[in-house]
Enzyme design. Structure first.
Site, PDB file in Angstrom:
ATOM      1  CG  LEU A 157     -18.911  -0.743   3.610  1.00 27.26           C
ATOM      2  CD1 LEU A 157     -18.498   0.564   4.248  1.00 27.26           C
ATOM      3  CD2 LEU A 157     -20.403  -1.004   3.820  1.00 27.26           C
ATOM      4  N   GLY A 158     -18.181  -3.026  -0.738  1.00 22.06           N
ATOM      5  CA  GLY A 158     -18.108  -2.978  -2.191  1.00 22.06           C
ATOM      6  C   GLY A 158     -17.303  -1.797  -2.683  1.00 22.06           C
ATOM      7  NE  ARG A 159     -12.651  -3.548  -5.165  1.00 25.44           N
ATOM      8  CZ  ARG A 159     -11.560  -4.014  -4.576  1.00 25.44           C
ATOM      9  NH1 ARG A 159     -10.802  -3.211  -3.867  1.00 25.44           N
ATOM     10  NH2 ARG A 159     -11.206  -5.286  -4.701  1.00 25.44           N
ATOM     11  N   GLY A 160     -16.919   0.971  -1.299  1.00 26.79           N
ATOM     12  CA  GLY A 160     -17.619   2.215  -1.026  1.00 26.79           C
ATOM     13  C   GLY A 160     -18.959   2.358  -1.698  1.00 26.79           C
ATOM     14  CG  PHE A 161     -19.747   2.138  -5.852  1.00 24.19           C
ATOM     15  CD1 PHE A 161     -20.531   2.895  -6.693  1.00 24.19           C
ATOM     16  CD2 PHE A 161     -18.377   2.326  -5.889  1.00 24.19           C
ATOM     17  CE1 PHE A 161     -19.966   3.816  -7.572  1.00 24.19           C
ATOM     18  CE2 PHE A 161     -17.796   3.237  -6.754  1.00 24.19           C
ATOM     19  CZ  PHE A 161     -18.592   3.987  -7.601  1.00 24.19           C
ATOM     20  CG  HIS A 215      -1.154  -8.556  -0.275  1.00 23.78           C
ATOM     21  ND1 HIS A 215      -0.737  -7.254  -0.175  1.00 23.78           N
ATOM     22  CD2 HIS A 215      -2.486  -8.475  -0.478  1.00 23.78           C
ATOM     23  CE1 HIS A 215      -1.763  -6.436  -0.312  1.00 23.78           C
ATOM     24  NE2 HIS A 215      -2.837  -7.156  -0.497  1.00 23.78           N
ATOM     25  CE1 TYR A 219      -3.086  -2.980   0.326  1.00 17.62           C
ATOM     26  CE2 TYR A 219      -3.316  -2.541   2.671  1.00 17.62           C
ATOM     27  CZ  TYR A 219      -3.632  -3.287   1.566  1.00 17.62           C
ATOM     28  OH  TYR A 219      -4.492  -4.353   1.664  1.00 17.62           O
TER      29      TYR A 219
END
Length: 328
Positions: free
Chosen positions: A205-209, A124, A57
């Site tokens: 969260l579905g990458r925020g969506f 990873h 990251y």
């Protein structure tokens, strides 16, 4: 705010919800180190003990950031990081799991984090060219040396999990799991439960969506990786937003947000499930944490699943290149 409960990943006790730190360094637009450190401190203040980072990251930046944030609060943190991507961001993907690289990567992470041990050390992505026995054997040597306390895998397949666990107990599997990413429920979760391996869902969260916050790609920064992921391109976004609209209706009736409903659903998948939603902002941190203690009836759970059936999700999780490194 209600205290955050404790759950176990194998024998490792953690807060029932962790904090994913990737977005504090890359992937989702502009970052702000001061803002991120404040959010990390707020998470600890609210009882989040489980912080998740990786040497990948921000090409090491994220470990350095987390290390600075916890420098005077190390005893409050269950610190998880990952190794396996030998390339830097923007370079062709190169996954390594050979013993020499495992040792090299761990020492580098310890330096960046500024700690003397890592509580949970994940591979990873699985290196398909190296037997998992070699990789986990080297990881087990890190445990014996006191550099690592517990071991984990990420996006590993069921047979790999079994073989790894036979070499050394695996505390946790980190893989994508949410209302619209449910592939692992069929084979992988049952294997984890048979072996006593906890499950750490990333992108819960579905990458925020699934929060309902985004309605179009135009709302995303030019350097946001979601602009290039299949579920948000080629007409898939519009289909997937229909799922969010149905969740919004259920959430409004309950007096919560769609994101809280989605997280609470995932928290109810089992006491061995510890989601790690990521955020840079304290507001969303607190919103997410409220879902850790949100009670849902069986009728509500059924309504959520009916509103977001797995078969209705349009698009793959990753592009063709990224997909080749899944289920290793």
């Amino acid at each position: 705010m209600t205290p955050v409960p404790t759950r176990h990943l194998g024998k490792l006790a953690v807060s029932a919800q962790g904090l994913g730190c990737m977005g504090m360094s890359h992937a989702y637009g502009a970052t702000d180190d001061a803002q991120s450190v404040a959010t990390l401190h707020r998470a600890l203040d609210l009882g989040v003990t489980f912080l998740d980072t990786s040497d990948y990251y921000g090409s090491g930046h994220n470990e350095e950031l987390v290390g600075r944030a916890i420098a005077d609060r190390r005893d409050e943190v269950v610190l998880a990081t990952k190794f396996g991507f030998a390339n830097r961001l923007g370079e062709p993907i190169q996954v390594r799991g050979d013993a020499a690289y495992v040792r090299q990567a761990c020492d580098a992470s310890l330096r960046r984090l500024g700690v003397d041990h890592i509580d949970l050390y994940y591979q990873h992505r699985v290196d398909r060219e190296v037997p998992i026995e070699e990789t986990v054997g080297a990881m087990a040597e890190l445990v014996q040396a006191g550099k690592v306390r517990h071991l984990g895998l990420s996006e590993a397949g069921p047979e790999t999990i079994r073989r790894a666990h036979a070499v050394h107990p695996i505390a946790a599997l980190q893989s994508e799991w949410s209302l619209w990413s449910r592939d692992l429920e069929r084979e992988i979760v049952p294997v984890c439960r048979e072996l006593g391996v906890g499950v750490v869902p990333y992108a819960p969260l579905g990458r925020g969506f699934l929060t309902g916050q985004y309605r179009s790609l135009g709302e995303l920064a030019d350097n946001d990786v979601r602009r290039y992921q299949p579920r948000f391109t080629d007409g898939n976004l519009e289909k997937n937003l229909a799922i969010v609209a149905r969740l919004d209706e259920l959430a409004a009736a309950r007096g919560v947000t769609a994101g809280q409903l989605a997280l609470a659903w995932l928290q109810r998948r089992g006491e061995d499930v510890v989601p790690i939603p990521g955020t840079r902002r304290q507001r969303y941190l607190e919103e997410n944490l409220a879902a850790a203690t949100l009670e849902l009836s069986d009728e509500e759970l059924a309504a959520i699943e009916a509103a977001a059936p797995a078969a209705a999700v349009a698009g793959e999780r990753y592009d063709p290149v990224g997909t080749t490194f899944l289920n290793g």
